[in-house]
Design a protein around this motif. Structure first.
Motif, PDB file in Angstrom:
ATOM      1  N   LEU A   1       0.805  -1.111  -0.129  1.00 25.80           N
ATOM      2  CA  LEU A   1      -0.037  -0.229   0.147  1.00 25.80           C
ATOM      3  C   LEU A   1       1.029   1.109  -0.021  1.00 25.80           C
ATOM      4  CD1 LEU A   1      -2.796  -1.104   2.620  1.00 25.80           C
ATOM      5  CD2 LEU A   1      -2.918  -1.024  -0.008  1.00 25.80           C
ATOM      6  N   PRO A   2       1.864   1.249   0.744  1.00 25.46           N
ATOM      7  CA  PRO A   2       2.717   2.478   0.730  1.00 25.46           C
ATOM      8  C   PRO A   2       3.298   2.933  -0.756  1.00 25.46           C
ATOM      9  CG  PRO A   2       3.179   1.497   2.676  1.00 25.46           C
ATOM     10  CD  PRO A   2       2.385   0.508   1.896  1.00 25.46           C
ATOM     11  N   PRO A   3       3.930   1.961  -1.426  1.00 28.58           N
ATOM     12  CA  PRO A   3       4.576   2.398  -2.691  1.00 28.58           C
ATOM     13  C   PRO A   3       3.537   2.570  -3.520  1.00 28.58           C
ATOM     14  CG  PRO A   3       5.181   0.261  -1.959  1.00 28.58           C
ATOM     15  CD  PRO A   3       4.704   0.765  -0.856  1.00 28.58           C
ATOM     16  N   LEU A   4       2.633   1.838  -3.616  1.00 34.30           N
ATOM     17  CA  LEU A   4       1.438   2.025  -4.342  1.00 34.30           C
ATOM     18  C   LEU A   4       0.735   3.440  -4.456  1.00 34.30           C
ATOM     19  CD1 LEU A   4      -0.383   1.040  -6.731  1.00 34.30           C
ATOM     20  CD2 LEU A   4      -1.804   0.152  -4.791  1.00 34.30           C
ATOM     21  N   HIS A   5       0.720   3.964  -3.307  1.00 30.02           N
ATOM     22  CA  HIS A   5       0.241   5.277  -2.862  1.00 30.02           C
ATOM     23  C   HIS A   5       1.064   6.270  -3.385  1.00 30.02           C
ATOM     24  CE1 HIS A   5      -1.289   8.105   0.355  1.00 30.02           C
ATOM     25  NE2 HIS A   5      -2.066   8.561  -0.808  1.00 30.02           N
ATOM     26  N   LEU A   6       2.387   6.032  -3.273  1.00 35.39           N
ATOM     27  CA  LEU A   6       3.264   7.196  -3.633  1.00 35.39           C
ATOM     28  C   LEU A   6       3.273   7.344  -5.030  1.00 35.39           C
ATOM     29  CD1 LEU A   6       5.680   9.324  -2.819  1.00 35.39           C
ATOM     30  CD2 LEU A   6       7.093   7.353  -3.179  1.00 35.39           C
ATOM     31  N   TYR A   7       3.259   6.017  -5.912  1.00 30.60           N
ATOM     32  CA  TYR A   7       3.160   6.094  -7.230  1.00 30.60           C
ATOM     33  C   TYR A   7       2.037   6.834  -7.804  1.00 30.60           C
ATOM     34  CZ  TYR A   7       3.527   4.919 -12.199  1.00 30.60           C
ATOM     35  OH  TYR A   7       3.579   4.701 -13.547  1.00 30.60           O
ATOM     36  N   GLN A   8       0.784   6.389  -7.079  1.00 31.80           N
ATOM     37  CA  GLN A   8      -0.501   7.201  -7.661  1.00 31.80           C
ATOM     38  C   GLN A   8      -0.324   8.702  -7.484  1.00 31.80           C
ATOM     39  OE1 GLN A   8      -2.793   4.301  -5.250  1.00 31.80           O
ATOM     40  NE2 GLN A   8      -3.784   3.545  -7.126  1.00 31.80           N
ATOM     41  N   LEU A   9       0.282   9.103  -6.388  1.00 27.94           N
ATOM     42  CA  LEU A   9       0.206  10.688  -6.241  1.00 27.94           C
ATOM     43  C   LEU A   9       1.391  11.056  -7.133  1.00 27.94           C
ATOM     44  CD1 LEU A   9       0.215  10.691  -2.000  1.00 27.94           C
ATOM     45  CD2 LEU A   9      -1.710  11.038  -4.002  1.00 27.94           C
ATOM     46  N   SER A  10       2.262  10.448  -7.716  1.00 24.41           N
ATOM     47  CA  SER A  10       3.121  11.137  -8.563  1.00 24.41           C
ATOM     48  C   SER A  10       2.524  11.314 -10.131  1.00 24.41           C
ATOM     49  CB  SER A  10       4.519  10.132  -8.627  1.00 24.41           C
ATOM     50  OG  SER A  10       4.239   9.036  -9.580  1.00 24.41           O
ATOM     51  N   LEU A  11       1.518  10.602 -10.254  1.00 28.81           N
ATOM     52  CA  LEU A  11       0.913  10.666 -11.662  1.00 28.81           C
ATOM     53  C   LEU A  11       0.439  11.984 -11.959  1.00 28.81           C
ATOM     54  CD1 LEU A  11      -0.930   7.206 -11.752  1.00 28.81           C
ATOM     55  CD2 LEU A  11       1.263   7.761 -12.644  1.00 28.81           C
ATOM     56  N   PRO A  12       0.921  12.739 -12.998  1.00 30.31           N
ATOM     57  CA  PRO A  12       0.462  13.978 -13.230  1.00 30.31           C
ATOM     58  C   PRO A  12      -0.789  13.663 -14.342  1.00 30.31           C
ATOM     59  CG  PRO A  12       2.392  13.342 -14.689  1.00 30.31           C
ATOM     60  CD  PRO A  12       2.035  12.294 -13.804  1.00 30.31           C
ATOM     61  N   ALA A  13      -1.629  14.776 -14.297  1.00 26.55           N
ATOM     62  CA  ALA A  13      -2.791  14.977 -15.301  1.00 26.55           C
ATOM     63  C   ALA A  13      -1.980  15.484 -16.593  1.00 26.55           C
ATOM     64  CB  ALA A  13      -3.614  16.291 -14.783  1.00 26.55           C
ATOM     65  N   PRO A  14      -2.466  14.949 -17.806  1.00 28.52           N
ATOM     66  CA  PRO A  14      -2.044  15.525 -18.904  1.00 28.52           C
ATOM     67  C   PRO A  14      -2.312  17.009 -19.156  1.00 28.52           C
ATOM     68  CG  PRO A  14      -4.275  14.186 -19.411  1.00 28.52           C
ATOM     69  CD  PRO A  14      -3.531  14.152 -17.695  1.00 28.52           C
ATOM     70  N   GLN A  15      -1.218  17.586 -20.041  1.00 24.21           N
ATOM     71  CA  GLN A  15      -1.392  18.937 -20.260  1.00 24.21           C
ATOM     72  C   GLN A  15      -1.884  19.304 -21.833  1.00 24.21           C
ATOM     73  OE1 GLN A  15      -0.600  21.322 -17.836  1.00 24.21           O
ATOM     74  NE2 GLN A  15      -0.615  19.453 -16.474  1.00 24.21           N
ATOM     75  N   PRO A  16      -3.044  20.040 -21.726  1.00 24.45           N
ATOM     76  CA  PRO A  16      -3.673  20.391 -23.065  1.00 24.45           C
ATOM     77  C   PRO A  16      -2.802  21.558 -23.785  1.00 24.45           C
ATOM     78  CG  PRO A  16      -4.832  21.674 -21.024  1.00 24.45           C
ATOM     79  CD  PRO A  16      -3.849  20.623 -20.299  1.00 24.45           C
ATOM     80  N   ARG A  17      -2.593  21.656 -24.845  1.00 29.17           N
ATOM     81  CA  ARG A  17      -2.198  22.652 -25.633  1.00 29.17           C
ATOM     82  C   ARG A  17      -3.103  23.691 -26.317  1.00 29.17           C
ATOM     83  NH1 ARG A  17       0.329  18.656 -30.059  1.00 29.17           N
ATOM     84  NH2 ARG A  17      -1.846  18.040 -29.954  1.00 29.17           N
ATOM     85  N   ALA A  18      -2.698  24.945 -26.059  1.00 27.29           N
ATOM     86  CA  ALA A  18      -3.452  26.034 -26.516  1.00 27.29           C
ATOM     87  C   ALA A  18      -3.568  26.075 -27.977  1.00 27.29           C
ATOM     88  CB  ALA A  18      -2.726  27.391 -25.940  1.00 27.29           C
ATOM     89  N   GLY A  19      -4.614  26.315 -28.573  1.00 21.61           N
ATOM     90  CA  GLY A  19      -4.993  26.384 -29.966  1.00 21.61           C
ATOM     91  C   GLY A  19      -5.114  25.127 -30.680  1.00 21.61           C
TER      92      GLY A  19
END
Length: 480
Positions: free
Chosen positions: A340-358
């Motif tokens: 549970l601890p390493p799984l939690h840390l990995y999930q918290l590290s997952l960034p949301a994808p970034q949209p591109r203007a235009g």
């Protein structure tokens, strides 16, 4: 889309960020000056116990997320015999087996990075028979089917298990639809979990559970319920309360649908750092709680789980009867708790994808929408920047939301979560999913598009937004 925008961050980027924070904090505390060179970062990773622990946990968490079944083969193999349906009679199982074409239709994804180059080239040339069950077995042997682990004895599939990645990862379709590089944390909007379970030779274990609330239910009834969920949805509470459908879907006092399947959309696992509650409905618990809940009660892994709230027979009749809140195994046999601890840390590290203007949003319209978001539309009352949810207690009652309470009342807190908004453009544009599975917002997907969501809020809360203002607000939401 540019594939590079959607490849999950490398571990070293995370470590670089943490390194900067650590050494900057040391500076303010009178320690050494911040280090910025690559050699300094490597030295920190090697010598600093915090950095070393973070890197090790992150790597371990990624492996758990992608490949660990928590011993759930005991259910998918021993109870449902799913592996026999996959390999088919031709290879020692039952039925016709599962071809790659069928697997892709069910929403299963293939990790192109797990494939040898000759297979990649054959796929590109259209030289792979996607109707051949042997190809499915070969992909399982290569660990290339995202979220599915097969164990073989020679060419015979002996068992099958599932991992977190089955529901909470997809691929970028870089080779073809359903075949590409992994996108960890992205909900698989094509995955038809119910149909996959219904594909098993038997559903008797589920029927036996549901008989606790409906003695007359049959295997055929259970398969009908499973097949009603559709792509991108799963009903985590079905084995707790036995409620297969929402009698009336209500928005702002208006019944919009009846007998809606009880399954909810698979949530994204990215962008959750800083969140309190993170499931669609409230007061279940933190991310580690939900990981344990899912690993043991839903995936049917082997581990310890405690939640006396499930003893509430009025709310959770099946869970109370089966004592799901009091599952214990010998610590030496527990395949969940230590992860549970390493799984939690990995999930918290997952960034949301970034949209591109235009490309993903209109920049000028988004700027106007930004003003509306924090002004006339009053969205920041709940969606506080930059978390895009309530800091602290991010739950609201159905009455506050002016919607029906069906799904909220299936959770301990009888509430709904304020959804995080980062990465909404992925669903709105239908990136890396079938066209028919795009959009679908709210827990049950009742709103097809973001404009439908905004229009509903405009009516429910009398925001008095004009049509053009609604469209500007949508462009801002797509820019997050």
């Amino acid at each position: 889309m540019n594939k590079a925008n959607f490849v999950p961050w490398k571990l070293i980027l995370f470590c670089f960020l943490i390194t900067g924070l650590i050494f900057n904090s040391m500076t303010f505390a009178g320690g050494q000056a911040p280090l910025s060179s690559k050699s300094s970062i490597k030295m920190a990773l090697k010598k600093d116990p915090i950095m070393k622990n973070a890197a090790q946990m992150l790597t371990q968490g990624r492996d758990i997320f992608r490949f660990d079944t928590f011993g759930d083969e005991q259910f998918w193999e021993d109870a449902l015999h799913l592996h026999q349906a996959i390999e088919g009679q031709q290879f020692g199982g039952v039925g016709s087996g599962l071809s790659p074409a069928q697997a892709l239709e069910l929403g299963l994804k293939v990790d192109v990075d797990a494939l040898p180059q000759d297979i990649v080239q054959a796929l590109e040339a259209g030289q792979v028979d996607l109707n051949d069950v042997a190809v499915t077995l070969a992909l399982l042997k290569l660990d290339a089917v995202v979220g599915v682990k097969g164990t073989f004895n020679g060419n015979s599939l002996q068992s099958v298990g599932i991992t977190c990645a089955l529901c909470h990862s997809t691929v970028d379709d870089s080779l073809t639809h359903g075949v590409g590089h992994r996108l960890d944390g992205w909900a698989n909007r094509d995955l038809n979990v119910g149909a996959i379970i219904a594909f098993a030779p038997t559903v008797q274990p589920l029927t036996d559970l549901l008989k606790i609330v409906n003695p007359d239910i049959t295997d055929e009834n259970v398969r009908t319920v499973l097949n009603s969920w559709g792509p991108g949805k799963f009903d985590a509470e079905l084995v707790l309360d036995g409620k297969a459908s929402n009698p009336q879907q209500v928005t702002n006092g208006v019944v919009t649908a009846t007998n809606v399947p009880g399954a909810t959309l698979l949530p994204n696992a990215y962008g959750l750092a800083g969140f309190n509650q993170h499931t669609w409905t409230g007061d279940w618990g933190s991310i580690p709680y939900w990981n344990a809940f899912v690993a043991i009660l839903e995936m049917h892994g082997v581990g310890n789980f405690f939640d006396p709230r499930l003893d509430n027979a009025a709310k959770f009749p099946i869970a109370a009867a089966k004592k799901f809140g009091h599952i214990t195994v010998d610590p030496d046999e527990d395949l969940v708790t230590a992860k549970l601890p390493p799984l939690h840390l990995y999930q918290l590290s997952l960034p949301a994808p970034q949209p591109r203007a235009g490309i993903d949003f209109d920049e000028a319209a988004a700027k106007r929408g930004d003003e509306l978001f924090s002004g006339k539309a009053n969205c920041t009352q709940c969606h506080a920047e930059p978390l895009w949810t309530d800091p602290g207690w991010n739950l609201h009652t159905p009455a506050e939301m002016k919607i029906d309470a069906f799904q909220a009342n299936r959770a301990p807190g009888d509430t709904y979560k304020t959804m995080n908004l980062a990465g909404l453009f992925v669903r709105e544009e239908g990136l890396f999913m079938k066209d028919e599975n795009a959009g679908r917002f709210y827990h049950d997907g009742r709103f097809k598009t973001l404009l439908d969501v905004v229009d509903s809020y405009n009516a429910r809360f009398d925001l008095k937004l004009t049509d053009s203002e609604e469209k500007d607000l949508v462009e801002y939401l797509k820019s997050l």
